[in-house]
Write an enzyme that holds these catalytic residues in place. Structure first.
Site, PDB file in Angstrom:
ATOM      1  N   THR A   9       0.922  -1.115  -0.041  1.00  0.00           N
ATOM      2  CA  THR A   9       0.094  -0.025  -0.065  1.00  0.00           C
ATOM      3  C   THR A   9       0.963   1.237   0.101  1.00  0.00           C
ATOM      4  O   THR A   9       2.091   1.274   0.217  1.00  0.00           O
ATOM      5  CB  THR A   9      -0.776   0.132   1.006  1.00  0.00           C
ATOM      6  OG1 THR A   9      -0.007   0.077   2.461  1.00  0.00           O
ATOM      7  CG2 THR A   9      -1.796  -1.177   1.247  1.00  0.00           C
ATOM      8  N   GLY A  10       0.039   2.167  -0.236  1.00  0.00           N
ATOM      9  CA  GLY A  10       1.205   3.631  -0.138  1.00  0.00           C
ATOM     10  C   GLY A  10       1.818   3.742  -1.553  1.00  0.00           C
ATOM     11  O   GLY A  10       2.897   4.520  -1.387  1.00  0.00           O
ATOM     12  N   SER A  12       2.266   5.627  -5.105  1.00  0.00           N
ATOM     13  CA  SER A  12       1.840   6.504  -5.736  1.00  0.00           C
ATOM     14  C   SER A  12       2.929   7.178  -6.633  1.00  0.00           C
ATOM     15  O   SER A  12       2.747   7.459  -7.844  1.00  0.00           O
ATOM     16  CB  SER A  12       0.789   7.474  -5.290  1.00  0.00           C
ATOM     17  OG  SER A  12       1.380   8.096  -4.331  1.00  0.00           O
ATOM     18  N   ILE A  17       8.915   5.505  -0.824  1.00  0.00           N
ATOM     19  CA  ILE A  17       9.323   4.280  -0.286  1.00  0.00           C
ATOM     20  C   ILE A  17       8.485   3.260  -0.932  1.00  0.00           C
ATOM     21  O   ILE A  17       9.076   1.998  -1.210  1.00  0.00           O
ATOM     22  CB  ILE A  17       9.159   4.184   1.227  1.00  0.00           C
ATOM     23  CG1 ILE A  17      10.280   5.296   1.975  1.00  0.00           C
ATOM     24  CG2 ILE A  17       9.359   2.903   1.911  1.00  0.00           C
ATOM     25  CD1 ILE A  17      10.192   5.559   3.407  1.00  0.00           C
ATOM     26  N   GLY A  18       7.145   3.267  -1.082  1.00  0.00           N
ATOM     27  CA  GLY A  18       6.260   2.133  -1.705  1.00  0.00           C
ATOM     28  C   GLY A  18       6.869   1.830  -3.156  1.00  0.00           C
ATOM     29  O   GLY A  18       6.931   0.520  -3.347  1.00  0.00           O
ATOM     30  N   SER A 155       7.322   6.137  12.127  1.00  0.00           N
ATOM     31  CA  SER A 155       7.985   7.611  11.636  1.00  0.00           C
ATOM     32  C   SER A 155       9.120   8.269  12.988  1.00  0.00           C
ATOM     33  O   SER A 155       9.310   9.065  12.815  1.00  0.00           O
ATOM     34  CB  SER A 155       7.305   8.599  11.234  1.00  0.00           C
ATOM     35  OG  SER A 155       6.316   8.396  10.374  1.00  0.00           O
ATOM     36  N   TYR A 168      -0.666  12.974  13.512  1.00  0.00           N
ATOM     37  CA  TYR A 168      -0.031  11.746  12.766  1.00  0.00           C
ATOM     38  C   TYR A 168       1.153  11.044  13.873  1.00  0.00           C
ATOM     39  O   TYR A 168       1.033   9.891  13.895  1.00  0.00           O
ATOM     40  CB  TYR A 168       0.976  12.597  11.896  1.00  0.00           C
ATOM     41  CG  TYR A 168       1.962  11.549  11.086  1.00  0.00           C
ATOM     42  CD1 TYR A 168       1.332  10.872  10.020  1.00  0.00           C
ATOM     43  CD2 TYR A 168       3.367  11.682  11.298  1.00  0.00           C
ATOM     44  CE1 TYR A 168       2.321   9.883   9.391  1.00  0.00           C
ATOM     45  CE2 TYR A 168       4.198  10.967  10.707  1.00  0.00           C
ATOM     46  CZ  TYR A 168       3.526  10.033   9.649  1.00  0.00           C
ATOM     47  OH  TYR A 168       4.341   9.078   8.941  1.00  0.00           O
TER      48      TYR A 168
END
Length: 259
Positions: A9-10, A12, A17-18, A155, A168
């Site tokens: 996931t993630g 784009s 990183i994805g 993070s 976050y």
């Protein structure tokens, strides 16, 4: 079908990183189910990557030599059914699912004095609820007795304050705790669970001079690169990583947030 299948996931932006994890896995022979939400990145101050998904898919297809080995689905993980739908799509398209790498994240500015209830909820829904539902769907779909891997992303908020991103930071603390909660539940089913904190990674979200200020906090004077995180993920998902579970791994290149 015995080839390993990974859901990431993630994905784009090509600099993310994805995307780096997808490149590593494609080169290693995985079949890939990718997801992301390009519109989210488009709305961020750093901007999106309009040609990112088509270009990345072309790159991965060239690497694998087979367009059917790489599939992509744009998904808003804020929707309650989205995590289960992603897992189902991976199994439907590739016949099985062995690895889930949850790189997705929702992050906007949420300082004290400027907090908004709906924005706090959005962080918790995407970063915590979707991750937990993704883990549940993966556990239900996993059919082997070993070799399963669930890799989450943090993070480093546990290592220092993030005053401008309180929602976050709180949500990522939840992800770290999920790592420890899920590991003893999923390891008996053959799935290890770990969380990677990659530290500040150069995915283009800061420009000079802010980028240079952060670079000076690394002993080597350079930011982490997306592939630094991807190499660690690849190892955790390999047979050599099978003894590691329930860990939050700080892979920060010596980053010193207290200088």
């Amino acid at each position: 079908m015995t080839e390993r299948v990974a859901l990431i996931t993630g994905v784009s932006r090509r600099i993310g990183i994805g995307a780096a994890v997808a490149r590593r896995f494609a080169a290693a022979g995985y079949r890939l189910q990718l997801s992301g939400l390009p519109g989210y990145d488009d709305a961020q101050p750093y901007g999106g990557d309009p040609d990112g998904v088509p270009a990345l898919l072309a790159e991965l297809t060239a690497c694998t030599g087979d367009p059917d080995r790489v599939r992509y689905q744009a998904v808003d993980l804020g929707l309650p059914d989205a995590p289960a739908e992603l897992v189902a799509a991976a199994v439907r398209g590739h016949g099985r699912l062995d690895v889930v790498v949850a790189v997705h994240a929702y992050s906007t500015r949420t300082p004290l004095g400027g907090l908004d209830a709906a924005e706090i909820d959005r962080h918790l829904v995407v970063n915590v609820r979707a991750t937990l539902l993704l883990a549940e769907a993966f556990a239900a779909a996993f059919r082997a007795d070993s070799g399963g891997r669930l890799v989450l992303f943090s993070s480093g908020q546990r290592l220092g304050p993030m005053p401008g991103e309180l929602a976050y930071a709180a949500s990522k603390a939840g992800v770290e705790n999920l790592t420890r909660q899920l590991s003893p539940l999923l390891m008996p089913r053959g799935i290890t669970v770990n969380c990677v904190n990659p530290g500040p990674t150069d995915t283009g979200y800061l420009a000079a001079p802010d980028r240079d200020v952060v670079a000076r906090l690394f002993p080597g004077g350079e930011w982490g690169r997306p592939d630094d995180a991807a190499r660690l993920v690849e190892w955790l998902c390999s047979p050599d990583g099978g003894w590691i579970s329930g860990q939050v791994i700080d892979s920060e290149g010596g980053f010193n947030r207290y200088v």
